[in-house]
Design an enzyme around this catalytic site. Sequence first.
Site, PDB file in Angstrom:
ATOM      1  N   HIS A  15      66.947  -3.637  40.587  1.00  0.00           N
ATOM      2  CA  HIS A  15      65.801  -3.719  39.757  1.00  0.00           C
ATOM      3  C   HIS A  15      64.579  -3.716  40.178  1.00  0.00           C
ATOM      4  CE1 HIS A  15      68.120  -4.276  36.093  1.00  0.00           C
ATOM      5  NE2 HIS A  15      69.068  -4.856  36.764  1.00  0.00           N
ATOM      6  N   THR A  65      44.407 -28.114  15.432  1.00  0.00           N
ATOM      7  CA  THR A  65      44.250 -28.401  16.739  1.00  0.00           C
ATOM      8  C   THR A  65      44.102 -30.029  17.127  1.00  0.00           C
ATOM      9  OG1 THR A  65      43.165 -26.367  17.804  1.00  0.00           O
ATOM     10  CG2 THR A  65      42.967 -28.200  19.173  1.00  0.00           C
ATOM     11  N   LEU A  84      42.643 -10.184  24.214  1.00  0.00           N
ATOM     12  CA  LEU A  84      41.937  -9.193  25.256  1.00  0.00           C
ATOM     13  C   LEU A  84      42.873  -8.014  24.996  1.00  0.00           C
ATOM     14  CD1 LEU A  84      42.444 -11.909  28.274  1.00  0.00           C
ATOM     15  CD2 LEU A  84      40.293 -11.107  26.998  1.00  0.00           C
ATOM     16  N   LYS A 125      39.037 -22.854  12.056  1.00  0.00           N
ATOM     17  CA  LYS A 125      39.332 -24.382  11.639  1.00  0.00           C
ATOM     18  C   LYS A 125      39.939 -24.985  12.750  1.00  0.00           C
ATOM     19  CE  LYS A 125      38.621 -25.219   7.984  1.00  0.00           C
ATOM     20  NZ  LYS A 125      37.245 -25.517   7.124  1.00  0.00           N
ATOM     21  N   GLU A 164      61.554  -3.133  39.221  1.00  0.00           N
ATOM     22  CA  GLU A 164      60.655  -3.432  38.330  1.00  0.00           C
ATOM     23  C   GLU A 164      60.313  -4.961  38.527  1.00  0.00           C
ATOM     24  OE1 GLU A 164      63.605  -2.861  37.245  1.00  0.00           O
ATOM     25  OE2 GLU A 164      64.477  -3.923  35.729  1.00  0.00           O
ATOM     26  N   CYS A 192      70.081   0.507  37.617  1.00  0.00           N
ATOM     27  CA  CYS A 192      70.936  -0.097  37.394  1.00  0.00           C
ATOM     28  C   CYS A 192      72.120   0.658  36.442  1.00  0.00           C
ATOM     29  CB  CYS A 192      70.802  -1.627  37.049  1.00  0.00           C
ATOM     30  SG  CYS A 192      72.036  -2.697  37.351  1.00  0.00           S
TER      31      CYS A 192
HETATM   32  N1  GLN Z   1      76.546  -3.238  32.901  1.00  0.00           N
HETATM   33  C1  GLN Z   1      76.253  -2.838  34.334  1.00  0.00           C
HETATM   34  C2  GLN Z   1      76.888  -3.733  35.448  1.00  0.00           C
HETATM   35  O1  GLN Z   1      77.117  -4.842  35.037  1.00  0.00           O
HETATM   36  C3  GLN Z   1      74.751  -2.655  34.666  1.00  0.00           C
HETATM   37  C4  GLN Z   1      74.106  -3.895  34.771  1.00  0.00           C
HETATM   38  C5  GLN Z   1      72.520  -3.635  34.356  1.00  0.00           C
HETATM   39  O2  GLN Z   1      72.184  -2.385  34.337  1.00  0.00           O
HETATM   40  N2  GLN Z   1      71.877  -4.814  34.816  1.00  0.00           N
HETATM   41  O3  GLN Z   1      76.980  -3.297  36.438  1.00  0.00           O
END
Ligand code: GLN
Length: 547
Positions: A519, A190, A240, A186, A521, A380
């Site tokens: 971090h 849109t 996908l 349909k 990641e 962390c």
């Molecule tokens: N809570 C922890 C701190 O503030 C770890 C933070 C986190 O894992 N991003 O240091």
Amino acid sequence: MARYVFITGGVVSSLGKGLASAALGALLQARGYSVRLRKLDPYLNVDPGTMSPFEHGEVFVTDDGAETDLDLGHYERFTGVAARNTDSISSGRVYSTVLEKERRGDYLGKTIQVIPHVTNEIKDFLDIGDDEVDFMLCEIGGTVGDIEGLPFFEAIRQFAHERPRGECLFMHLTLLPYLAASGELKTKPTQHSVKELQSIGIAPDILVCRSEHPIPEKEREKLALFCNVRPDSVIAAYDLPSIYDAPLAYHKEGMDTAVLNAFGISPAPKPKMEVWEDVSDRVHNYEGEVRIAIVGKYIQLEDAYKSIKEALMHGGMANRVKVRVDWVDAEVFDREDAAPHLEGYHAILVPGGFGERGTEGKIKAAQFAREKKIPYLGICLGMQMAVVEAARNLAGLTDAGSEEFDHEAGKKRFTPVVYHLKEWVQGNHKVKRKETDDKGGTMRLGAYNATLTAGSKVAEVYGTTAIEERHRHRYEVDIKYKEELEKNGLVFSGMSPDGKLPEIVEVKDHPWFIGVQFHPELKSKPFAPHPLFRDFVRAAKDNSRLV
Ligand code: GLN
């Protein structure tokens, strides 16, 4: 001056505007252009920093320390361009800037209104850095017709109107629902959504239509005619198997060609798609599977750990294995034995988090991985809990804990091997925090350098001893306990350049046990997997041959 592409959404939310924007960025890069991507969010939070991951998914942190929407993570993963503070804005930020200016008297007594004051603020934001790239791609959060989105739509309309003709275009993402009973796609929703856009003065140049079924030529022509776009500017966006197929799929459907045509760029430079062909090949062709447990708290919403999930996948692609991730709720074994929940995994990852809930479970997960010699990556809070575990079980500090939990509980219960940091060095200046500071923006945020010990496992993984990674935390491992912990087998293999803040720990005589205060990641890409994730998955793969 950059050319601007504004990406809007209609019909329903969650259509994948972020992904479409990111993939378009990658396609323009494949043609040799430089790009920058931006997100404009209509919500009233100043930034997503204080929003619950349950509600809003992960907070993505930029090098320059902005806490942003997770769509900026998509942008980076697809283009490799590091997002900046000036790539994300919300109504909350716009209004707070306007109100600050009003209090300062900057408006010289004028009445402050949405138009022009709020819209001008948005346009000023859009202007930033427009001489730095060929294309600026700006995604507007939400769906056309939302009350709170109106100032943004008005601002982009004015912006395009004020620029020379042909320098801005509007790409609108919609949904073609399928009616099984009549076997039809349909187009009416849109059409309505385009009408809504047109009623506020925006005529889309390109329609991107999400559809679960092939779009027949007849429907394509109908959409083109009624929505006033060219037939080759109706781009099909089918479901996908992997998000990393998007650049190839959108290219096949002609998205980049339609964009370049609309800008009158002809002949268009030929695209180089090898990178995405390789990425797609690695996503779909693998030689085995590894099972990794993510022991966390926000497991009900996978988006809460979006970048970690993607980085693990990148690690799998580098090693030609499929990574099967299981989300394990740490709270479940806060008070019971962890083994039944963790046995059979080839590796364990404990991600970041806030608050005490689930931390005893995370500590047990670290202990299980250390004792059973299972590859462990602590990120962390996952690193902090690995240190607490080592302090309790290796160094005999049985009441070790984090000051974060004492603060939360309002009383002192632990020996704080992880403490609240109030003063640190960033580059060449000092940063200070007070106990009473607001919750938003009081963390050690953004990129910081770390120095790795030559010969350590991490130095080997990174292939260097100088790294820069992104941070987002208030608490730090206390170096007061470094000597004692090192005597007992926990190595501090990465430190801040001034030697005061532990950045990385690893367990001696363990196949792969690394905890990082930052971090990693956030910096992993499908075409450039982060070394820690690449090697962590390699270790999981090695381990999978043993179990
Ligand atoms: N809570 C922890 C701190 O503030 C770890 C933070 C986190 O894992 N991003 O240091």
